[in-house]
Enzyme design. Sequence first.
Site, mmCIF file in Angstrom:
data_model
loop_
_atom_site.group_PDB
_atom_site.id
_atom_site.type_symbol
_atom_site.label_atom_id
_atom_site.label_comp_id
_atom_site.label_asym_id
_atom_site.label_seq_id
_atom_site.Cartn_x
_atom_site.Cartn_y
_atom_site.Cartn_z
ATOM 1 N N GLU A 77 39.298 29.428 10.740
ATOM 2 C CA GLU A 77 38.583 27.910 10.722
ATOM 3 C C GLU A 77 39.279 26.932 11.657
ATOM 4 O OE1 GLU A 77 37.027 27.845 6.003
ATOM 5 O OE2 GLU A 77 39.384 27.311 6.469
HETATM 6 C C1 TNX Z 1 38.468 29.364 3.181
HETATM 7 S S1 TNX Z 1 39.709 31.961 3.672
HETATM 8 C C2 TNX Z 1 39.773 29.377 3.616
HETATM 9 C C3 TNX Z 1 40.758 28.715 2.885
HETATM 10 C C4 TNX Z 1 40.007 28.091 1.759
HETATM 11 C C5 TNX Z 1 39.164 29.163 0.948
HETATM 12 C C6 TNX Z 1 38.451 28.622 -0.344
HETATM 13 C C7 TNX Z 1 40.366 31.380 4.906
HETATM 14 C C8 TNX Z 1 40.940 32.247 5.705
HETATM 15 N N1 TNX Z 1 40.293 29.801 4.795
HETATM 16 O O1 TNX Z 1 41.378 27.593 3.671
HETATM 17 O O2 TNX Z 1 41.118 27.533 0.670
HETATM 18 O O3 TNX Z 1 38.251 29.371 1.797
HETATM 19 O O4 TNX Z 1 37.909 29.566 -0.811
#
Ligand code: TNX
Length: 486
Positions: free
Chosen positions: A291
């Site tokens: 992200e």
């Molecule tokens: C996505 S999964 C994220 C996390 C969050 C999660 C909540 C990922 C690599 N990043 O930072 O906690 O979704 O479901």
Amino acid sequence: METRGVDTQPRTQRHGSGWGLIPRPFSFEWTGPTTPVPWGRDPDAVEVDGRGVAVELRQVTSPEDLGSAAETHPWQVREAYGLEISDRGIRLSYVDREGAHRGAWTLRRMVRAGGGVLPCARILDRPAYRWRGLGLDIARHFFPPADLCRVMDVMEEVSLNVLHLHLSDDQGWRVEVPAQPRLVEESSGGAVGGDPGGFLSQADLALLEVEASRRGIALVPEVDVPGHTHAALHALPDLNPRGCPPPAYTGTEVGFSTLSTQAPGTAAFLDAVIDALAPFAAHGLHVGGDEPHVTAPGDYARLVGMALERVHDHNLRAVAWQEAAHLLAPGDLVQVWDEREDLSEVAAAGRRGVGVLLSPASRIYLDMKYDPATRIGTTWMGTTELRDSLEWDPRQIVPGLAGEAVEGVEACLWTETVRDMEDLTLLLLPRLAAAAEVAWAGSGVGEWDSFRSRILPLARSWHARGLVWHPSPGVDWQEATGVTHH
Ligand code: TNX
């Protein structure tokens, strides 16, 4: 109700070929009726709930000696074992200590499922995937070593072998970095919603590693960069291009923070953190990479590249989320989480020798609610019932990826809404058992009817330890525990 003593056909049918086993063994062949459990005290006894079961342990040099000609990959041999149960006794054969460990657990599960008897049977077993993990976020909410040991108990019982710890995020920094003491001094005290925080010292990590290894589990530490770094930016002014650290953050937004190639402290920070985790990363050091919504693509490649280089300098394997697939080297590992995204870079990475780890959010993101009424959890990927976590095939998730590139399966538990152990086990159980079944047996497609009865002995064992779980529909939980869930 549970019957006690020697019975044959009814139980045989009830347990099917698995005799209450999760994960399901590679092969299970009946060789006779049932036989009483040979309780005993000899030095080779396997301990089951405080009593000993007499077992002849036999170390062999080749997988063929385990009792089947089935092809076994070299990496599978480590955890492979054979179990022969007859009215003359129990023999557990293995090549490596780890195989003996897995076999002893299978025997333990069978004794617990059997009410005093065992099936006369020949079992040959080995895992379908070598990485069978749980990823646990201790950044959004902190869980101390004692809790992590309880989590590892649950993992060990279903033969999971990797605990991946997400040690840093926007809301907290959870690991001592000796060269950057401000990280825990300034950023470990809080958590989501203003809850109390905490961190793992270097000594805690060493202790956890011992506890993990006793359970046949490897630790994989994660420092998440370049996004998910607000806690680090808060603690270290020189990670900020203008030198002013932002206030602490206790919300649950994602994707708003980033390291910067322009900040004077970035390189020293990455080196210090990776150097501090390297002694605990024999099985891989996870650098995150997910992200990066506010990181320019060029900066992203440079920052992740710096982290990867440091990991490789330690001669360690790097692990990263799918967004970094294009940056990983052969031998590294890419972790897939959002299967709605274009995964062509993951498939390409697989083709050049990067291992692929499957954590599809629609299946094994254990922070998803089971149904809209679940009291905690999130729903960004929908709701996920026990059956959804079971009935999928890891080799079918990434289009164009060869099955051999799939190295494993890892359930993930993000803890934005998870405040204590009761919350944690409510989301973990029973779905972790489904993840473990897929990870050991290779796929859960078509397994529901057998799985929903095989899970009962496991539920009995959770119940005996006072663990809370979600009563997913389709399973006769009352039969397992005598307790009606509300
Ligand atoms: C996505 S999964 C994220 C996390 C969050 C999660 C909540 C990922 C690599 N990043 O930072 O906690 O979704 O479901």
